[in-house]
Design an enzyme around this catalytic site. Structure first.
Site, PDB file in Angstrom:
ATOM      1  N   ASP A 133       6.435   6.169  11.624  1.00  0.00           N
ATOM      2  CA  ASP A 133       5.597   5.007  11.217  1.00  0.00           C
ATOM      3  C   ASP A 133       6.242   3.757  11.209  1.00  0.00           C
ATOM      4  O   ASP A 133       7.197   3.588  10.556  1.00  0.00           O
ATOM      5  CB  ASP A 133       5.017   5.394   9.848  1.00  0.00           C
ATOM      6  CG  ASP A 133       3.697   4.599   9.645  1.00  0.00           C
ATOM      7  OD1 ASP A 133       3.116   4.165  10.698  1.00  0.00           O
ATOM      8  OD2 ASP A 133       3.211   4.743   8.502  1.00  0.00           O
ATOM      9  N   TYR A 135       5.849  -0.642  10.465  1.00  0.00           N
ATOM     10  CA  TYR A 135       5.469  -1.417   9.460  1.00  0.00           C
ATOM     11  C   TYR A 135       5.274  -2.898   9.804  1.00  0.00           C
ATOM     12  O   TYR A 135       5.929  -3.891   9.363  1.00  0.00           O
ATOM     13  CB  TYR A 135       6.479  -1.426   8.364  1.00  0.00           C
ATOM     14  CG  TYR A 135       5.995  -1.895   6.784  1.00  0.00           C
ATOM     15  CD1 TYR A 135       4.803  -1.606   6.200  1.00  0.00           C
ATOM     16  CD2 TYR A 135       6.886  -2.699   6.319  1.00  0.00           C
ATOM     17  CE1 TYR A 135       4.627  -1.973   4.990  1.00  0.00           C
ATOM     18  CE2 TYR A 135       6.634  -3.284   4.957  1.00  0.00           C
ATOM     19  CZ  TYR A 135       5.521  -3.072   4.322  1.00  0.00           C
ATOM     20  OH  TYR A 135       5.114  -3.486   3.174  1.00  0.00           O
ATOM     21  N   HIS A 140      -0.045  -7.436   6.507  1.00  0.00           N
ATOM     22  CA  HIS A 140       0.305  -6.329   5.685  1.00  0.00           C
ATOM     23  C   HIS A 140       1.288  -6.296   4.723  1.00  0.00           C
ATOM     24  O   HIS A 140       1.188  -6.114   3.598  1.00  0.00           O
ATOM     25  CB  HIS A 140      -0.076  -4.818   6.590  1.00  0.00           C
ATOM     26  CG  HIS A 140       0.149  -3.705   5.603  1.00  0.00           C
ATOM     27  ND1 HIS A 140      -0.565  -3.081   4.679  1.00  0.00           N
ATOM     28  CD2 HIS A 140       1.122  -2.881   5.639  1.00  0.00           C
ATOM     29  CE1 HIS A 140      -0.127  -2.137   4.290  1.00  0.00           C
ATOM     30  NE2 HIS A 140       0.964  -1.853   4.908  1.00  0.00           N
ATOM     31  N   ARG A 149       6.100  -7.566  -5.607  1.00  0.00           N
ATOM     32  CA  ARG A 149       7.328  -8.413  -5.884  1.00  0.00           C
ATOM     33  C   ARG A 149       7.077  -9.642  -5.945  1.00  0.00           C
ATOM     34  O   ARG A 149       7.879 -10.529  -6.325  1.00  0.00           O
ATOM     35  CB  ARG A 149       8.359  -8.306  -4.777  1.00  0.00           C
ATOM     36  CG  ARG A 149       8.813  -6.824  -4.528  1.00  0.00           C
ATOM     37  CD  ARG A 149      10.098  -6.746  -3.382  1.00  0.00           C
ATOM     38  NE  ARG A 149       9.554  -7.099  -2.182  1.00  0.00           N
ATOM     39  CZ  ARG A 149       8.906  -6.037  -1.580  1.00  0.00           C
ATOM     40  NH1 ARG A 149       8.856  -4.857  -2.014  1.00  0.00           N
ATOM     41  NH2 ARG A 149       8.332  -6.206  -0.440  1.00  0.00           N
ATOM     42  N   GLU A 206      -4.834   4.204   5.787  1.00  0.00           N
ATOM     43  CA  GLU A 206      -4.208   3.024   6.488  1.00  0.00           C
ATOM     44  C   GLU A 206      -4.889   2.857   8.125  1.00  0.00           C
ATOM     45  O   GLU A 206      -4.453   3.875   8.640  1.00  0.00           O
ATOM     46  CB  GLU A 206      -2.625   3.074   6.569  1.00  0.00           C
ATOM     47  CG  GLU A 206      -1.939   3.059   5.211  1.00  0.00           C
ATOM     48  CD  GLU A 206      -0.662   2.887   5.112  1.00  0.00           C
ATOM     49  OE1 GLU A 206       0.378   3.419   6.163  1.00  0.00           O
ATOM     50  OE2 GLU A 206      -0.023   2.344   4.169  1.00  0.00           O
ATOM     51  N   GLU A 208      -4.352   2.124  11.480  1.00  0.00           N
ATOM     52  CA  GLU A 208      -3.432   1.990  12.505  1.00  0.00           C
ATOM     53  C   GLU A 208      -3.573   2.631  13.791  1.00  0.00           C
ATOM     54  O   GLU A 208      -4.565   3.148  14.081  1.00  0.00           O
ATOM     55  CB  GLU A 208      -1.921   2.959  11.884  1.00  0.00           C
ATOM     56  CG  GLU A 208      -1.553   2.733  10.498  1.00  0.00           C
ATOM     57  CD  GLU A 208      -0.135   3.094  10.035  1.00  0.00           C
ATOM     58  OE1 GLU A 208       0.628   3.436  11.095  1.00  0.00           O
ATOM     59  OE2 GLU A 208      -0.079   3.165   9.036  1.00  0.00           O
ATOM     60  N   GLN A 247       3.154   7.517  -3.956  1.00  0.00           N
ATOM     61  CA  GLN A 247       3.987   6.955  -3.118  1.00  0.00           C
ATOM     62  C   GLN A 247       5.204   6.127  -3.759  1.00  0.00           C
ATOM     63  O   GLN A 247       6.198   5.654  -3.775  1.00  0.00           O
ATOM     64  CB  GLN A 247       3.239   5.979  -2.100  1.00  0.00           C
ATOM     65  CG  GLN A 247       4.064   5.082  -1.094  1.00  0.00           C
ATOM     66  CD  GLN A 247       3.074   4.440  -0.158  1.00  0.00           C
ATOM     67  OE1 GLN A 247       2.046   4.483  -0.188  1.00  0.00           O
ATOM     68  NE2 GLN A 247       3.800   3.625   0.684  1.00  0.00           N
ATOM     69  N   LYS A 260       2.652  10.458   2.096  1.00  0.00           N
ATOM     70  CA  LYS A 260       2.033  10.076   3.125  1.00  0.00           C
ATOM     71  C   LYS A 260       1.996  11.530   3.967  1.00  0.00           C
ATOM     72  O   LYS A 260       1.105  11.650   4.863  1.00  0.00           O
ATOM     73  CB  LYS A 260       3.221   9.497   4.003  1.00  0.00           C
ATOM     74  CG  LYS A 260       3.276   8.051   3.485  1.00  0.00           C
ATOM     75  CD  LYS A 260       2.436   7.138   3.752  1.00  0.00           C
ATOM     76  CE  LYS A 260       2.707   5.512   3.339  1.00  0.00           C
ATOM     77  NZ  LYS A 260       1.807   4.769   3.908  1.00  0.00           N
ATOM     78  N   THR A 356       0.060  -0.305   9.075  1.00  0.00           N
ATOM     79  CA  THR A 356      -1.216  -0.710   8.790  1.00  0.00           C
ATOM     80  C   THR A 356      -1.549  -2.165   9.767  1.00  0.00           C
ATOM     81  O   THR A 356      -0.690  -2.803   9.396  1.00  0.00           O
ATOM     82  CB  THR A 356      -1.340  -0.729   7.244  1.00  0.00           C
ATOM     83  OG1 THR A 356      -1.178   0.230   6.703  1.00  0.00           O
ATOM     84  CG2 THR A 356      -2.907  -1.459   6.943  1.00  0.00           C
TER      85      THR A 356
HETATM   86 MN    MN Z   1       1.566   3.656   7.511  1.00  0.00          MN
END
Ligand code: MN
Length: 424
Positions: A133, A135, A140, A149, A206, A208, A247, A260, A356
């Site tokens: 997977d 990112y 996203h 953060r 998510e 995807e 998570q 996940k 995502t």
């Molecule tokens: Mn994902």
């Protein structure tokens, strides 16, 4: 390269409803069986019909293509995909000829190989050996980073230099229609120091897409960014179900794990890269310029409209997200080049998900986490109810399609899954 099967003016003798995901220009590949014939076979889809390729093969309609005997009488697409993209293209072009409106001879035999899709059980089409997977959506990563953060540290320093990814779990990839049970696990309740155990309270989807590999690279030999597309057979929709509370507590320092791995849902038809060819578009401008092994000229993204619906038990569905595959910052070519640059060997049937896919506007966010901004802005559904995260009984339905100017649409079929209550 000209692909005859992609001609938007083609019509089939099989009736295709306006707006169908499966006009003659699509011809995706899947695996099905029926109650009357439980033996799994490879198929394509047209309109609301399934075309049994094993029967077409028996009837000698693939003569001259030099296909191995029994290649379509298989539980998985893997042996067919392993023949490579060129063979896949030849079969798809032949199917296009066979199903074209002027092909009277084939039409006379339709009863032997045409099955209404609602009488077919569509099976998980790919035996997925390994699943990765990524990112790769800037929007996203920025949204999630901002939430956790703050705005100034939203993107990690590596993000614009490499397609970040992790190794996912292949065994829990399921086909559309398979219910998904809410997972139990550890999470840290707000303000507590010790974790609690129980059903996830922050279950999310998510949005995807994933690409499927049809070619291996030997261990130790990277796939160059320029050759990467020769290794990609096609794409499916991919729901990377996520338990946000599990998570959040578990992911430091090695990344996603049980939050996940309980389930990922894919659509049943692999839409070939060939069918998507007319919808090729350039990706977003990349700044800073990537390192040489990730540099790739030309258009390597695709204009694929994406939506997510939530359908509560016994109520109408509400579309909660409208996004597009073209927003992805890192292309599939770059993902594959990066994945193999250390010599990691890919195998036929491996699956790489995009991460995502969020767009620039709040209605294009590809997860509940972002849509509700961590639960602070609940979504209103058509039945009057509100959602911060998914409830038991909710069905999540993902759809994706490309659209020609004449209205012909290359779709993926649904990737749907209903949330079942946790097993306690
Ligand atoms: Mn994902």
């Amino acid at each position: 390269m000209k692909i005859p099967a992609n001609d938007p003016s083609l019509r089939s003798w099989v009736p295709v409803q306006e707006g169908s995901d499966f006009p003659i220009q699509n011809l995706p590949f899947g695996v099905f069986r029926t109650a009357a014939n439980p033996e799994p076979r490879v198929a394509t889809a047209i309109g609301d019909q399934v075309v049994d390729l094993a029967v077409l093969h028996d009837l000698a309609y693939f003569d001259g293509l030099d296909l191995p005997k029994g290649i379509f009488r298989q539980r998985w697409l893997n042996p067919f995909m392993a023949l490579g993209r060129e063979k896949g293209r030849a079969v798809r072009n032949r199917l296009s000829e066979l199903l074209r409106e002027d092909n009277e001879d084939v039409r006379h035999h339709a009863a032997h190989f045409l099955i209404p899709m609602d009488r077919a059980e569509l099976l998980l089409p790919v035996n997925v050996g390994d699943y990765t997977d990524f990112y790769s959506s800037l929007e996203h990563a920025t949204n999630v980073g901002t939430m956790f953060r703050g705005k100034d540290n939203a993107l990690m320093p590596n993000w614009k230099w490499l397609p970040v990814g992790y190794h996912g779990r292949a065994s829990s990839i399921v086909v559309s229609g398979t219910p998904v049970r809410r997972p139990c696990g550890q999470y840290l309740p707000q303000g507590e120091e010790k974790p609690a155990f129980g059903p996830s309270r922050l279950l999310d989807f998510e949005l995807e897409m994933a690409f499927v590999l049809c070619r291996e690279n030997p261990l130790g030999q990277p796939v160059s960014v320029h050759e990467a597309e020769d290794y990609i057979f096609g794409l499916v929709l991919f729901n990377d179900w996520s338990a946000r509370d599990i998570q959040k507590w578990e992911y430091v320092p090695l990344g996603p794990f049980l939050g996940k791995s309980f389930a990922s849902t894919i659509s049943p038809w692999v839409v070939t890269l060939d069918a998507l060819e007319p919808f090729r578009v350039p990706g977003p401008k990349q700044d800073p310029e990537p390192l040489p092994y990730l540099r790739c000229e030309g258009a390597h993204n695709f204009d694929i409209h994406l939506t997510v619906d939530i359908q509560p038990e016994g109520a109408d569905a509400t579309t909660v997200c409208r996004s597009n595959f073209r927003y992805l910052y890192w292309s599939m070519c770059q993902q594959l080049a990066h994945h193999t640059v250390n010599g990691c060997n890919m195998r036929v049937g491996d699956m790489c998900a995009s991460g995502t896919i969020s767009g620039p506007t709040p209605d294009a966010y590809g997860s509940m986490l972002e849509l509700t901004w961590r639960g602070t802005r609940p979504l209103k559904l058509a039945d009057g109810s509100e959602r911060k995260f998914l409830l038991d009984g909710d069905t999540v339905i993902m759809r994706g399609w490309c659209q020609h100017e004449n209205g012909v649409r290359i779709g993926f079929g649904d990737a749907a899954g209903k949330v079942l209550p946790a097993r306690e």
